[in-house]
Design an enzyme around this catalytic site. Sequence first.
Site, PDB file in Angstrom:
ATOM      1  N   GLU A  45     -15.984  29.201  18.907  1.00  0.00           N
ATOM      2  CA  GLU A  45     -17.267  29.361  19.583  1.00  0.00           C
ATOM      3  C   GLU A  45     -18.422  29.002  18.646  1.00  0.00           C
ATOM      4  O   GLU A  45     -18.440  29.396  17.484  1.00  0.00           O
ATOM      5  CB  GLU A  45     -17.396  30.820  20.046  1.00  0.00           C
ATOM      6  CG  GLU A  45     -18.610  31.114  20.908  1.00  0.00           C
ATOM      7  CD  GLU A  45     -18.589  32.536  21.460  1.00  0.00           C
ATOM      8  OE1 GLU A  45     -19.408  32.831  22.343  1.00  0.00           O
ATOM      9  OE2 GLU A  45     -17.761  33.349  21.004  1.00  0.00           O
ATOM     10  N   LYS A 114     -21.527  29.343  28.767  1.00  0.00           N
ATOM     11  CA  LYS A 114     -20.843  30.638  28.842  1.00  0.00           C
ATOM     12  C   LYS A 114     -21.380  31.430  30.022  1.00  0.00           C
ATOM     13  O   LYS A 114     -22.588  31.487  30.253  1.00  0.00           O
ATOM     14  CB  LYS A 114     -21.052  31.414  27.536  1.00  0.00           C
ATOM     15  CG  LYS A 114     -20.144  32.623  27.370  1.00  0.00           C
ATOM     16  CD  LYS A 114     -20.233  33.171  25.958  1.00  0.00           C
ATOM     17  CE  LYS A 114     -19.250  34.305  25.734  1.00  0.00           C
ATOM     18  NZ  LYS A 114     -19.277  34.796  24.324  1.00  0.00           N
ATOM     19  N   CYS A 175     -14.656  33.141  24.750  1.00  0.00           N
ATOM     20  CA  CYS A 175     -14.576  34.451  24.095  1.00  0.00           C
ATOM     21  C   CYS A 175     -14.544  35.614  25.082  1.00  0.00           C
ATOM     22  O   CYS A 175     -13.518  35.890  25.684  1.00  0.00           O
ATOM     23  CB  CYS A 175     -15.715  34.616  23.097  1.00  0.00           C
ATOM     24  SG  CYS A 175     -15.385  35.901  21.847  1.00  0.00           S
ATOM     25  N   SER A 356     -14.968  55.790  -9.993  1.00  0.00           N
ATOM     26  CA  SER A 356     -15.027  57.221 -10.297  1.00  0.00           C
ATOM     27  C   SER A 356     -13.661  57.857 -10.507  1.00  0.00           C
ATOM     28  O   SER A 356     -13.573  58.987 -10.972  1.00  0.00           O
ATOM     29  CB  SER A 356     -15.739  57.950  -9.156  1.00  0.00           C
ATOM     30  OG  SER A 356     -14.926  57.932  -7.981  1.00  0.00           O
TER      31      SER A 356
END
Length: 700
Positions: A45, A114, A175, A356
Amino acid sequence: MGRNVTLATCSLNQWALDFEDNMKRILKSIEIAKSHGAKYRLGPELEICGYGCADHFYESDTLLHSFQVLAKLLESPITQDIICDVGMPIMHHNVRYNCRVLFLNKKILLIRPKMLMANQGNYREIRWFSPWNQLRKVEEYFLPRMIQEITGQETVPFGDCVLSTKDTCVGTEICAELWNPKSPHIQMGLDGVEIFTNSSASHHELRKADQRVDLIKSATTKSGGVYLYANQRGCDGDRVYYDGCAMVAVNGDIVAQGAQFCLNDVEVVTATVDLEDVRSYRGERCQPFMESQPKPCHRVKVDFSLHTSRNMYLLTNQPITWRFHTPEEEISLGPACWLWDYLRRSGQSGFLLPLSGGVDSSSTACIVHSMCVLLCQAIKDNNTQVLEDVRRIVGDDSYSPQNPRELCGLLFTTCYMASENSSKDTCNRAKDLASQIGSTHMNINIDMAVKGILGIFSALTSKWPQFRANGGSHRENLALQNVQARVRMVLAYLFAQLSLWARGKPGGLLVLGSANVDESLTGYFTKYDCSSADINPIGGISKTDLKSFLLYAVEKFQLTALKGILAAPPTAELEPLKDGQVSQTDEVDMGMTYSELSMIGRLRKISKCGPFNMFCKLVNMWKDAFSPTQVAQKVKHFFRMYAMNRHKMTTVTPSYHAENYSPDDNRFDLRPFLYNTRWTWQFRCIDKQVSQMAANDPKE
């Protein structure tokens, strides 16, 4: 006789606004597709400009440069004799659309906008694009002059249409249309479309890949057909990682699969399929439904065949079983690929991490180590782009890494920042892990800097704050913890900027953060402390998943130092030790366990629960462990902490998105950052409910 056709789909690592290299990757994918005999090539896309352009889509430059790239593609000899399906933004009648452009031999065949937009979670497509909501309607699109001069066309079809070749019919989905209950492939299939294509920019999320595969298989299980899926890959400039998975499905079976996590910028997946298999499948299942369609697809005819004499003798791809990664593998691979894209595109020379000795920073360190493992494997597999990028980053044109540990030493610096409140155990755990992964490790004592800052305060106020353990108030105790944390952030950036300079090497380092998603929910971190960084690979991952990942890393990477880290209670080590031992733990400070936080986070974001609704759900879910009164206390405590600390989300380090309950304010979780922390109305409803339950239950 069968009608074999060879089709190609791909995953491309595109970068927002990187028109030059985006075009090169598109051309390379087409070249590979043709070399495999494909007559149709599908790309991701918005591949020309990159999916993540965001508000750059408003700029006329983005539209202009996209057409300039399209012109180059049309003219290239590489794109001849193959139908090319590319994605780009197009303005039609002053409305901006997310489009597919299909072209063949310097002629644009059609433009398909789209129709169903992605507008939730990480996506805001309606902010930049309008959906084409005119079913089966096709209009004329007037091409820009630069395109007309190449194609000789003044207008081309624009709208909801499909492509009809001499031997089949191809229809487009884009999509989110696959995920929609009104997916276009349903009606297209019933109207005789045999090949469906889907161009996506779908991001990675833990435990999500199976949904995508199931949807694609389902799309052709019901009514048959061939389904091509293309996807973006990599970090194109934002918090998400697009995870490839290009694939081809036939009649409900996956017949070709691309990688989910991979360092190849271009991956092409081809499959040879027999269209007669689709026709036979539909003949039994779908014929009664295909006889009459009230509104047939608008077909754009092209004098071209996907079938060639060469295809006749090729074996068709057979069904395969998709191998899904475990969540631990996904954590190891997804953020590692994201970090690599960010590093190689940032112009920096490596990473620096305040280590840490706890689960969170150790997880970040292991992800960097996993990145180095992937890099070495890619170089071993002759990925010249990765080798070129590694050499550029380390500043040595002849360098070839021998193993991940060696490479880690060049790309990764870790530092343990000790204070008078730090224990020897955490210092040793950090040192041991750094030694096993191979990072360049430093021990830094911050006491002098902390006392210097407190000295400035004392000189002006004549007061010296004390920890609670030494008789100080809550305000003093909190301020003393915060100044340590913020000093660590300042030192992290100082060493990130100058540590390579001190070693006589060029460049700077990106500071990595290591706050997990559960701590972000309650704001259990100091604003602008060492959780403030350039990027954070674990900011969207839960503590529970991170612990599972470290168990996986012990075996996968033989990092035995992680065993001691996993056995130790999580602690910030910002308050004085008792007899040399840690007196402060994270879960006590937060007032709830990490597993409880994870559940609350899912209810808050995914189930859209406010305080009262959350209480109603948890009182049943936790009934075996807590009374209604205890559940009410936990819910109230969470929402008070959430409201008090929500402002921290406005400055949270950009994090890899991995969970759909992320509290990331900047993109994913659009909520206020100033709240009434008393939640008066909501908490009163909870109290009323608790009273009613107590009245009905004498044990309460």
